[in-house]
Design a protein around this motif. Structure first.
Motif, mmCIF file in Angstrom:
data_model
loop_
_atom_site.group_PDB
_atom_site.id
_atom_site.type_symbol
_atom_site.label_atom_id
_atom_site.label_comp_id
_atom_site.label_asym_id
_atom_site.label_seq_id
_atom_site.Cartn_x
_atom_site.Cartn_y
_atom_site.Cartn_z
ATOM 1 N N LEU A 19 0.675 -1.252 0.074
ATOM 2 C CA LEU A 19 -0.084 0.004 0.095
ATOM 3 C C LEU A 19 0.860 1.154 -0.053
ATOM 4 O O LEU A 19 0.744 2.087 -0.811
ATOM 5 C CB LEU A 19 -0.785 0.024 0.945
ATOM 6 N N SER A 20 2.053 1.364 0.901
ATOM 7 C CA SER A 20 2.660 2.590 0.958
ATOM 8 C C SER A 20 3.673 2.689 -0.422
ATOM 9 O O SER A 20 3.652 3.663 -0.965
ATOM 10 C CB SER A 20 3.810 2.268 1.857
ATOM 11 N N ALA A 21 3.991 1.527 -1.073
ATOM 12 C CA ALA A 21 4.832 1.534 -2.350
ATOM 13 C C ALA A 21 3.661 2.243 -3.402
ATOM 14 O O ALA A 21 4.169 2.906 -4.238
ATOM 15 C CB ALA A 21 5.156 0.170 -2.770
ATOM 16 N N GLY A 22 2.505 1.698 -3.334
ATOM 17 C CA GLY A 22 1.427 2.069 -4.164
ATOM 18 C C GLY A 22 1.299 3.521 -4.224
ATOM 19 O O GLY A 22 0.926 4.237 -5.172
ATOM 20 N N CYS A 23 1.185 4.209 -3.009
ATOM 21 C CA CYS A 23 0.842 5.602 -2.630
ATOM 22 C C CYS A 23 2.178 6.330 -3.612
ATOM 23 O O CYS A 23 2.044 7.320 -4.048
ATOM 24 C CB CYS A 23 0.644 6.027 -1.280
ATOM 25 N N TRP A 24 3.459 6.034 -3.280
ATOM 26 C CA TRP A 24 4.560 6.322 -3.647
ATOM 27 C C TRP A 24 4.651 6.476 -5.012
ATOM 28 O O TRP A 24 5.139 7.504 -5.675
ATOM 29 C CB TRP A 24 6.001 5.975 -3.044
ATOM 30 N N THR A 25 4.203 5.299 -5.559
ATOM 31 C CA THR A 25 4.447 5.298 -7.104
ATOM 32 C C THR A 25 3.478 6.078 -7.713
ATOM 33 O O THR A 25 3.847 6.755 -8.777
ATOM 34 C CB THR A 25 4.109 3.682 -7.597
ATOM 35 N N CYS A 26 1.981 6.233 -7.455
ATOM 36 C CA CYS A 26 1.248 7.113 -7.783
ATOM 37 C C CYS A 26 1.423 8.488 -7.718
ATOM 38 O O CYS A 26 1.505 9.158 -8.764
ATOM 39 C CB CYS A 26 0.023 6.996 -7.239
ATOM 40 N N GLY A 27 2.389 8.990 -6.670
ATOM 41 C CA GLY A 27 2.500 10.400 -6.569
ATOM 42 C C GLY A 27 3.832 10.497 -7.351
ATOM 43 O O GLY A 27 3.699 11.678 -7.858
ATOM 44 N N LEU A 28 4.689 9.660 -7.607
ATOM 45 C CA LEU A 28 5.916 9.987 -8.690
ATOM 46 C C LEU A 28 5.350 10.164 -9.842
ATOM 47 O O LEU A 28 5.881 10.954 -10.796
ATOM 48 C CB LEU A 28 6.663 8.845 -8.228
ATOM 49 N N ILE A 29 4.293 9.246 -10.332
ATOM 50 C CA ILE A 29 4.012 9.173 -11.663
ATOM 51 C C ILE A 29 3.244 10.542 -12.009
ATOM 52 O O ILE A 29 3.409 11.052 -12.878
ATOM 53 C CB ILE A 29 3.069 8.051 -11.976
ATOM 54 N N THR A 30 2.263 11.035 -11.066
ATOM 55 C CA THR A 30 1.845 12.144 -11.192
ATOM 56 C C THR A 30 2.598 13.420 -11.318
ATOM 57 O O THR A 30 2.357 14.124 -12.263
ATOM 58 C CB THR A 30 0.679 12.559 -9.794
ATOM 59 N N SER A 31 3.618 13.403 -10.578
ATOM 60 C CA SER A 31 4.514 14.438 -10.518
ATOM 61 C C SER A 31 5.471 14.406 -11.978
ATOM 62 O O SER A 31 5.594 15.279 -12.667
ATOM 63 C CB SER A 31 5.694 14.256 -9.598
#
Length: 110
Positions: A19-31
């Motif tokens: 779950l944490s990795a998913g949140c980080w990945t989504c944030g990095l992709i959005t940025s």
């Protein structure tokens, strides 16, 4: 909450890390998507941006080229970032309320 006795089995440390990795990945992709749109813009000779931190909107304002695609991408990504978690939270509350209402006794619902 709906399955209190199964919580330790469902919420393992591995699942929590996912779950944490998913949140980080989504944030990095959005940025990265926003950065790719902003990086294509041409900027006028402005040496100072009157903001405390460098946000997207001040960069779009000082662009000499058409920034409508970058603005649209920023709007759509902001909408996704806001609406997806909101829908998940609302759905979880609906499931919790429906689980509580299925309890037959009033004492159990309390």
């Amino acid at each position: 909450i709906c399955y209190p006795l199964r919580y330790p089995a469902i919420m393992s440390s591995h699942f929590c890390a996912q779950l944490s990795a998913g949140c980080w990945t989504c944030g990095l992709i959005t940025s990265a998507i926003k950065l790719s749109f902003i990086g294509r813009l041409k900027y006028c000779r402005i040496e100072k941006i009157n903001h405390y931190f460098c946000d997207i909107s001040p960069l779009l304002n000082i662009s000499c080229t058409d920034s409508s695609m970058a603005e649209l991408a920023d709007f759509i990504l902001a909408l996704i970032v806001i609406m997806v978690p909101l829908c998940i939270v609302i759905m979880s509350y609906i499931l919790i309320i429906s689980t509580v209402l299925k309890i037959p006794s009033a004492q159990g619902r309390k």
